[in-house]
Design a protein around this motif. Structure first.
Motif, PDB file in Angstrom:
ATOM      1  N   ASN A  25     -10.801 -31.144   5.345  1.00 28.74           N
ATOM      2  CA  ASN A  25     -11.250 -31.908   6.529  1.00 28.74           C
ATOM      3  C   ASN A  25     -10.276 -31.785   7.687  1.00 28.74           C
ATOM      4  O   ASN A  25     -10.189 -32.686   8.528  1.00 28.74           O
ATOM      5  N   ASP A  26      -9.556 -30.668   7.756  1.00 28.68           N
ATOM      6  CA  ASP A  26      -8.481 -30.512   8.741  1.00 28.68           C
ATOM      7  C   ASP A  26      -8.970 -29.931  10.065  1.00 28.68           C
ATOM      8  O   ASP A  26      -8.281 -29.138  10.707  1.00 28.68           O
ATOM      9  N   LYS A  27     -10.169 -30.350  10.487  1.00 28.11           N
ATOM     10  CA  LYS A  27     -10.708 -29.963  11.784  1.00 28.11           C
ATOM     11  C   LYS A  27     -11.227 -31.216  12.480  1.00 28.11           C
ATOM     12  O   LYS A  27     -11.877 -32.055  11.845  1.00 28.11           O
ATOM     13  N   PRO A  28     -10.978 -31.359  13.787  1.00 33.10           N
ATOM     14  CA  PRO A  28     -11.402 -32.569  14.497  1.00 33.10           C
ATOM     15  C   PRO A  28     -12.892 -32.861  14.356  1.00 33.10           C
ATOM     16  O   PRO A  28     -13.290 -34.009  14.160  1.00 33.10           O
ATOM     17  N   TYR A  85      -8.100 -46.173   7.311  1.00 26.49           N
ATOM     18  CA  TYR A  85      -6.899 -45.341   7.262  1.00 26.49           C
ATOM     19  C   TYR A  85      -7.262 -43.876   7.101  1.00 26.49           C
ATOM     20  O   TYR A  85      -8.146 -43.517   6.311  1.00 26.49           O
ATOM     21  N   LEU A  86      -6.565 -43.032   7.832  1.00 27.03           N
ATOM     22  CA  LEU A  86      -6.489 -41.604   7.557  1.00 27.03           C
ATOM     23  C   LEU A  86      -5.047 -41.352   7.134  1.00 27.03           C
ATOM     24  O   LEU A  86      -4.122 -41.529   7.922  1.00 27.03           O
ATOM     25  N   HIS A  87      -4.859 -40.977   5.868  1.00 27.92           N
ATOM     26  CA  HIS A  87      -3.520 -40.796   5.319  1.00 27.92           C
ATOM     27  C   HIS A  87      -3.053 -39.350   5.485  1.00 27.92           C
ATOM     28  O   HIS A  87      -3.801 -38.412   5.184  1.00 27.92           O
ATOM     29  N   HIS A  88      -1.810 -39.179   5.920  1.00 26.27           N
ATOM     30  CA  HIS A  88      -1.173 -37.875   5.775  1.00 26.27           C
ATOM     31  C   HIS A  88      -0.936 -37.667   4.282  1.00 26.27           C
ATOM     32  O   HIS A  88      -0.577 -38.614   3.578  1.00 26.27           O
ATOM     33  N   PRO A  89      -1.157 -36.457   3.744  1.00 23.14           N
ATOM     34  CA  PRO A  89      -1.039 -36.271   2.295  1.00 23.14           C
ATOM     35  C   PRO A  89       0.353 -36.615   1.777  1.00 23.14           C
ATOM     36  O   PRO A  89       1.362 -36.301   2.412  1.00 23.14           O
ATOM     37  N   ASP A  90       0.383 -37.283   0.624  1.00 20.46           N
ATOM     38  CA  ASP A  90       1.649 -37.660   0.012  1.00 20.46           C
ATOM     39  C   ASP A  90       2.249 -36.473  -0.747  1.00 20.46           C
ATOM     40  O   ASP A  90       1.535 -35.556  -1.168  1.00 20.46           O
ATOM     41  N   LEU A  91       3.563 -36.523  -0.955  1.00 22.22           N
ATOM     42  CA  LEU A  91       4.283 -35.417  -1.578  1.00 22.22           C
ATOM     43  C   LEU A  91       4.210 -35.514  -3.108  1.00 22.22           C
ATOM     44  O   LEU A  91       5.222 -35.615  -3.795  1.00 22.22           O
ATOM     45  N   ALA A  92       2.991 -35.493  -3.633  1.00 21.37           N
ATOM     46  CA  ALA A  92       2.784 -35.562  -5.082  1.00 21.37           C
ATOM     47  C   ALA A  92       2.951 -34.177  -5.701  1.00 21.37           C
ATOM     48  O   ALA A  92       2.673 -33.151  -5.068  1.00 21.37           O
ATOM     49  N   LYS A  93       3.385 -34.143  -6.952  1.00 19.24           N
ATOM     50  CA  LYS A  93       3.636 -32.871  -7.622  1.00 19.24           C
ATOM     51  C   LYS A  93       2.355 -32.037  -7.727  1.00 19.24           C
ATOM     52  O   LYS A  93       1.294 -32.548  -8.048  1.00 19.24           O
ATOM     53  N   GLY A  94       2.516 -30.745  -7.417  1.00 16.02           N
ATOM     54  CA  GLY A  94       1.405 -29.819  -7.581  1.00 16.02           C
ATOM     55  C   GLY A  94       0.324 -29.915  -6.531  1.00 16.02           C
ATOM     56  O   GLY A  94      -0.801 -29.458  -6.761  1.00 16.02           O
ATOM     57  N   THR A  95       0.642 -30.495  -5.367  1.00 14.89           N
ATOM     58  CA  THR A  95      -0.381 -30.667  -4.330  1.00 14.89           C
ATOM     59  C   THR A  95      -0.027 -29.942  -3.028  1.00 14.89           C
ATOM     60  O   THR A  95      -0.647 -30.189  -1.994  1.00 14.89           O
ATOM     61  N   GLY A  96       0.932 -29.016  -3.081  1.00 15.23           N
ATOM     62  CA  GLY A  96       1.406 -28.355  -1.868  1.00 15.23           C
ATOM     63  C   GLY A  96       0.336 -27.593  -1.123  1.00 15.23           C
ATOM     64  O   GLY A  96       0.420 -27.430   0.100  1.00 15.23           O
ATOM     65  N   HIS A  97      -0.697 -27.118  -1.830  1.00 12.87           N
ATOM     66  CA  HIS A  97      -1.756 -26.341  -1.175  1.00 12.87           C
ATOM     67  C   HIS A  97      -2.646 -27.205  -0.294  1.00 12.87           C
ATOM     68  O   HIS A  97      -3.481 -26.677   0.456  1.00 12.87           O
ATOM     69  N   PHE A  98      -2.479 -28.528  -0.354  1.00 12.46           N
ATOM     70  CA  PHE A  98      -3.244 -29.429   0.514  1.00 12.46           C
ATOM     71  C   PHE A  98      -2.450 -29.877   1.749  1.00 12.46           C
ATOM     72  O   PHE A  98      -3.007 -30.527   2.622  1.00 12.46           O
ATOM     73  N   TYR A  99      -1.146 -29.571   1.797  1.00 16.96           N
ATOM     74  CA  TYR A  99      -0.294 -30.141   2.842  1.00 16.96           C
ATOM     75  C   TYR A  99      -0.594 -29.597   4.224  1.00 16.96           C
ATOM     76  O   TYR A  99      -0.957 -28.435   4.394  1.00 16.96           O
ATOM     77  N   LEU A 100      -0.342 -30.437   5.214  1.00 16.71           N
ATOM     78  CA  LEU A 100      -0.274 -30.025   6.604  1.00 16.71           C
ATOM     79  C   LEU A 100       1.064 -30.505   7.160  1.00 16.71           C
ATOM     80  O   LEU A 100       1.587 -31.537   6.749  1.00 16.71           O
ATOM     81  N   ASN A 101       1.583 -29.774   8.119  1.00 18.29           N
ATOM     82  CA  ASN A 101       2.756 -30.234   8.844  1.00 18.29           C
ATOM     83  C   ASN A 101       2.400 -31.489   9.639  1.00 18.29           C
ATOM     84  O   ASN A 101       1.262 -31.636  10.106  1.00 18.29           O
ATOM     85  N   LEU A 102       3.337 -32.400   9.802  1.00 24.94           N
ATOM     86  CA  LEU A 102       3.072 -33.623  10.560  1.00 24.94           C
ATOM     87  C   LEU A 102       2.636 -33.327  11.989  1.00 24.94           C
ATOM     88  O   LEU A 102       1.753 -33.994  12.528  1.00 24.94           O
ATOM     89  N   ILE A 117      -4.437 -32.594  15.236  1.00 24.83           N
ATOM     90  CA  ILE A 117      -5.824 -32.741  14.774  1.00 24.83           C
ATOM     91  C   ILE A 117      -6.333 -34.147  15.083  1.00 24.83           C
ATOM     92  O   ILE A 117      -7.462 -34.332  15.555  1.00 24.83           O
ATOM     93  N   TYR A 118      -5.496 -35.141  14.835  1.00 23.31           N
ATOM     94  CA  TYR A 118      -5.897 -36.527  15.089  1.00 23.31           C
ATOM     95  C   TYR A 118      -6.118 -36.772  16.582  1.00 23.31           C
ATOM     96  O   TYR A 118      -7.110 -37.416  16.968  1.00 23.31           O
ATOM     97  N   ALA A 147     -15.513 -27.683   0.755  1.00 24.54           N
ATOM     98  CA  ALA A 147     -14.728 -28.865   1.105  1.00 24.54           C
ATOM     99  C   ALA A 147     -14.735 -29.906  -0.016  1.00 24.54           C
ATOM    100  O   ALA A 147     -13.764 -30.643  -0.194  1.00 24.54           O
ATOM    101  N   ILE A 148     -15.832 -29.971  -0.757  1.00 22.33           N
ATOM    102  CA  ILE A 148     -15.913 -30.893  -1.886  1.00 22.33           C
ATOM    103  C   ILE A 148     -15.281 -30.253  -3.118  1.00 22.33           C
ATOM    104  O   ILE A 148     -14.502 -30.886  -3.840  1.00 22.33           O
TER     105      ILE A 148
END
Length: 335
Positions: free
Chosen positions: A234-237, A256-273, A279-280, A41-42
Motif C-alpha cells: 500500500n506504499d502509493k498515495p 492510525y497508519l503505522h510505520h512498519p516495526d523492526l520485527a525479525k524477518g520483515t525487512g522486505h516490507f520496510y520503507l525509509n522514514l 507518501i503520507y 497486495a493481499i
C-alpha cells in the motif's frame, strides 16, 4: 504448505525454505482472505516468503517494547491511563509483517488462564488512573464468546474504567464470527465499546466484511482502523487514499497508519522514514481531513508512538533522531 502449493500460491521448488519459515512463524489463511489472494497486495501480506528467514541486525524480537512495560503476564501498562490485555496468543490469520510474530502463533503460548486474569483484574482495581482497557493478542476475537463475556463482565465491575476497546483483524479475516452473541458479550462490559480493525488495503473491505461492519455499527460499537505502511502492498498515495475513503464510507474512522516495526524477518516490507513521510504528504492531497489517519512510528524499546510528520522526527547524516513524548532522544536507522 501443501495446500498453498496445490492452489498455485507457492512455488513447490521453494518448499524446503518455506518449510523453515513455517516452523518459525505460523501460517493461517482463512477462506475470506483466500478469496482475495488474486491481488499481489493481499498475497504479500499473508503468503510466506523465504525473505522471512533474513534477520537484520537492527530487527528485534520485541520491537515496541511490550516486555519493558508488563507488570503481569498478559498485561502491558505503557501509558498512564490505559492498558493492554493480551488475552490470547493466536490469530485467525497470520500477517507476515506482524510485530509480535516471535510470541504469537501456534504452539507459542497459551490463552490467559483464570488465575492470571484474576491478577489482572486486581491490578485494574488498584490503579484508578486507568480508564481504558484494550483487548489485544494475538487476536482477542479468536477467544470463545464465553471467555470474552467473562472478561467484559469483570471489566463492568471496575467503576473507574470508562472505555473497553478491542483490537482485531478478525473482522477482515473471519467476518462470519461477528454475530449477535459476540456483540452482546462485548457490550456486557457496560462501558463505551470501541473496536479498532486492522486493514491495509481497500480490497479487504469485501461484501462479507461489510455485513460484519454493519452489524457492529447497528450495535453502536464505534469503529476505527489501524493500518501498516508496507512496501509493495500500500506504499502509493492513491492506494492509501482508496483505503481511507473506503473505510470512511463504511463508518470506520481512519485512526492510525503505522510505520512498519523492526520485527525479525520483515525487512522486505520496510520503507525509509523519509519515503513514508513523502507518501503520507501526497496522500493528504487526495482525501479530506476526516479520512486521514495519524501517521505514527512506535519508538523501538517501548518509548511510545510519535507522529512521523512532526518535529519529533529529525533527519541526521546517518539516520534519524526520534524524540519521545518525554523529550528523550532515540537513534533510528536509515532503512
Amino acid at each position: 504448505m501443501e495446500e498453498l502449493v496445490a492452489r498455485g500460491l507457492l512455488d513447490a521448488n521453494n518448499s524446503d525454505k518455506l518449510a523453515e519459515v513455517a516452523a518459525k512463524y505460523s501460517i493461517a489463511i482463512p477462506q475470506n482472505i483466500a478469496g482475495m489472494l488474486y491481488s499481489d497486495a493481499i498475497a504479500k501480506q499473508f503468503i510466506p516468503s523465504k525473505d522471512e528467514l533474513v534477520t537484520l541486525e537492527r530487527e528485534l524480537a520485541d520491537p515496541i517494547g511490550d516486555d519493558a512495560h508488563s507488570p503481569l503476564k498478559g498485561l502491558v501498562h505503557r501509558y498512564k491511563n490505559r492498558v493492554l490485555i493480551k488475552l490470547v496468543e493466536v490469530c485467525g490469520v497470520y500477517c507476515r509483517f506482524c510485530f509480535r510474530r516471535e510470541n504469537v502463533g501456534d504452539n507459542k503460548g497459551q490463552a490467559l488462564k483464570g488465575d492470571e486474569l484474576e491478577q489482572i483484574y486486581g491490578y485494574l482495581h488498584q490503579h484508578k488512573e486507568i480508564d481504558e482497557v484494550i483487548l489485544t493478542g494475538g487476536d482477542p476475537l479468536v477467544a470463545s464468546v464465553r471467555r470474552l463475556k467473562e472478561v467484559a463482565e469483570n471489566i463492568a465491575k471496575i467503576s473507574h474504567i470508562k472505555f473497553f476497546r478491542i483490537h482485531t483483524r478478525a473482522v477482515i479475516a473471519n467476518p462470519e464470527i461477528i454475530n449477535d452473541e459476540l456483540i452482546a458479550a462485548l457490550k456486557a462490559s457496560q462501558k463505551s465499546v470501541k473496536m479498532v480493525i486492522h486493514t491495509n488495503h481497500a480490497i479487504e473491505i469485501n461484501d462479507a466484511v461489510k455485513v460484519a461492519i454493519n452489524k457492529l455499527v447497528d450495535a453502536k460499537i464505534q469503529l476505527f482502523s489501524q493500518s501498516v505502511l508496507l512496501r509493495n502492498v500500500n506504499d502509493k498515495p492513491e492506494v492509501l487514499a482508496e483505503l481511507f475513503n473506503t473505510l470512511l464510507q463504511n463508518n470506520i474512522n481512519p485512526y492510525y497508519l503505522h510505520h512498519p516495526d523492526l520485527a525479525k524477518g520483515t525487512g522486505h516490507f520496510y520503507l525509509n522514514l523519509e519515503e513514508g513521510a513523502k507518501i503520507y504528504r501526497e496522500t493528504t492531497k487526495l482525501v479530506s481531513g476526516i479520512a486521514l489517519p495519524k501517521y505514527v512510528i512506535d519508538i523501538p524499546g517501548g518509548y511510545g508512538k510519535i507522529p512521523v510528520n512532526s518535529g519529533q522526527v529529525i533527519k541526521t547524516s546517518d539516520g534519524f533522531i526520534l524524540i519521545d513524548n518525554n523529550g528523550k532522544r532515540h537513534n533510528y536507522p536509515i532503512l
